[in-house]
Design a protein around this motif. Structure first.
Motif, PDB file in Angstrom:
ATOM      1  N   GLY A 137     -20.200 -24.171  27.835  1.00 16.83           N
ATOM      2  CA  GLY A 137     -20.572 -25.570  27.633  1.00 16.83           C
ATOM      3  C   GLY A 137     -20.734 -26.256  28.968  1.00 16.83           C
ATOM      4  O   GLY A 137     -21.470 -25.786  29.844  1.00 16.83           O
ATOM      5  N   ASN A 172     -12.033 -21.996  24.430  1.00 18.30           N
ATOM      6  CA  ASN A 172     -11.978 -23.421  24.725  1.00 18.30           C
ATOM      7  C   ASN A 172     -11.444 -23.594  26.138  1.00 18.30           C
ATOM      8  O   ASN A 172     -10.425 -22.992  26.495  1.00 18.30           O
ATOM      9  CB  ASN A 172     -11.061 -24.139  23.722  1.00 18.30           C
ATOM     10  N   SER A 224      -9.325 -21.470  18.381  1.00 14.75           N
ATOM     11  CA  SER A 224      -9.135 -20.872  19.700  1.00 14.75           C
ATOM     12  C   SER A 224      -7.686 -20.943  20.166  1.00 14.75           C
ATOM     13  O   SER A 224      -7.392 -20.673  21.330  1.00 14.75           O
ATOM     14  CB  SER A 224     -10.017 -21.594  20.725  1.00 14.75           C
ATOM     15  N   ASP A 264     -23.057 -21.121  20.517  1.00 12.45           N
ATOM     16  CA  ASP A 264     -23.011 -22.520  20.104  1.00 12.45           C
ATOM     17  C   ASP A 264     -21.579 -23.040  20.061  1.00 12.45           C
ATOM     18  O   ASP A 264     -20.610 -22.292  19.922  1.00 12.45           O
ATOM     19  CB  ASP A 264     -23.626 -22.679  18.705  1.00 12.45           C
ATOM     20  N   ALA A 265     -21.487 -24.371  20.157  1.00 15.48           N
ATOM     21  CA  ALA A 265     -20.192 -25.024  20.002  1.00 15.48           C
ATOM     22  C   ALA A 265     -19.766 -24.953  18.540  1.00 15.48           C
ATOM     23  O   ALA A 265     -20.592 -24.993  17.622  1.00 15.48           O
ATOM     24  CB  ALA A 265     -20.281 -26.471  20.461  1.00 15.48           C
ATOM     25  N   SER A 266     -18.460 -24.825  18.340  1.00 14.64           N
ATOM     26  CA  SER A 266     -17.859 -24.871  17.010  1.00 14.64           C
ATOM     27  C   SER A 266     -16.728 -25.879  17.100  1.00 14.64           C
ATOM     28  O   SER A 266     -15.593 -25.543  17.430  1.00 14.64           O
ATOM     29  CB  SER A 266     -17.337 -23.488  16.611  1.00 14.64           C
ATOM     30  N   SER A 323     -14.722 -28.282  19.167  1.00 12.42           N
ATOM     31  CA  SER A 323     -14.486 -28.315  20.616  1.00 12.42           C
ATOM     32  C   SER A 323     -14.454 -26.910  21.213  1.00 12.42           C
ATOM     33  O   SER A 323     -14.321 -26.750  22.429  1.00 12.42           O
ATOM     34  CB  SER A 323     -13.167 -29.037  20.914  1.00 12.42           C
ATOM     35  N   ASP A 324     -14.559 -25.896  20.357  1.00 10.69           N
ATOM     36  CA  ASP A 324     -14.571 -24.507  20.808  1.00 10.69           C
ATOM     37  C   ASP A 324     -15.999 -24.010  20.964  1.00 10.69           C
ATOM     38  O   ASP A 324     -16.950 -24.638  20.482  1.00 10.69           O
ATOM     39  CB  ASP A 324     -13.851 -23.608  19.794  1.00 10.69           C
ATOM     40  N   TYR A 325     -16.144 -22.878  21.616  1.00  9.78           N
ATOM     41  CA  TYR A 325     -17.446 -22.218  21.734  1.00  9.78           C
ATOM     42  C   TYR A 325     -17.341 -20.791  21.221  1.00  9.78           C
ATOM     43  O   TYR A 325     -16.342 -20.101  21.453  1.00  9.78           O
ATOM     44  CB  TYR A 325     -17.928 -22.203  23.190  1.00  9.78           C
ATOM     45  N   LYS A 326     -18.381 -20.371  20.515  1.00 12.90           N
ATOM     46  CA  LYS A 326     -18.445 -18.992  20.054  1.00 12.90           C
ATOM     47  C   LYS A 326     -18.745 -18.085  21.240  1.00 12.90           C
ATOM     48  O   LYS A 326     -19.552 -18.427  22.107  1.00 12.90           O
ATOM     49  CB  LYS A 326     -19.540 -18.833  18.997  1.00 12.90           C
TER      50      LYS A 326
END
Length: 184
Positions: A29, A156, A176, A99-101, A103-106
């Motif tokens: 991100g 994250n 996360s 992509d963001a999930s 506040s986390d990112y995959k």
């Protein structure tokens, strides 16, 4: 005095034992994953399975390139977390942040290999038992096994705090917050 002891213990972080050198960075991100991240070095007394001589356990992430990192799981023989019983080092490459999930990112990453370093006979016995004696480990000699498995997870980064979920070879984690590291 117990509170003082707990405060002192909580400031001791896991020491990196893999010998890997931090290099490069991975964009997550608007943040950057770079350098070395460590968990608090915790007592292993609550673990149901561990080397017989292990008193503490800790995890370390070493970012080794623009799409690679090593995740260390270290069992230590003392609370200073500088003496190793067993180190298990998972080497990931082809790291891709998606992509963001929330506040986390995959993230997907290929576990290319893992290295095992038994530094004591207790560490050797423990790891050989895990693999039902299908592998032969020599104390003081690192053993590398090629893997090649793609894993899915959530990541994250918030300031100097890094969190990972529980990785899976079939689906992304639900959060996360499985394990938290501090950048060192």
């Amino acid at each position: 005095s117990e509170e003082a002891d707990e405060k002192t213990a909580s400031s001791i972080y896991a020491n990196s034992m893999s010998g890997d050198t931090a290099s490069g960075s991975i964009t997550v991100g608007s943040d950057t994953l770079t350098g070395t991240y460590k968990t608090v070095c915790a007592s292993s007394s609550g673990l149901s399975s561990k080397p017989s001589d292990a008193t503490n356990v800790g995890f370390v992430i070493v970012v080794t390139g623009s799409s690679s990192y090593t995740k260390e799981m270290n069992y230590y023989t003392g609370s200073a977390c500088t003496s190793l019983s067993l180190g298990w080092y998972f080497n990931y490459d082809n790291v891709t942040v998606g992509d963001a999930s929330g506040s986390d990112y995959k993230v997907t990453a290929n576990q290319a290999s893992h290295d095992i370093l038994a530094n004591t006979s207790g560490g050797e016995t423990f790891i050989e038992n895990i693999f039902s004696n299908q592998i032969d480990v020599t104390v003081g000699t690192e053993k590398t096994t090629n893997v090649g498995t793609l894993y899915y997870n959530l990541i994250n980064i918030s300031g100097t705090t890094l969190s990972f979920g529980d990785e899976s070879d079939s689906a992304y984690s639900s959060s996360s917050s499985e394990i938290t590291f501090k950048q060192q």
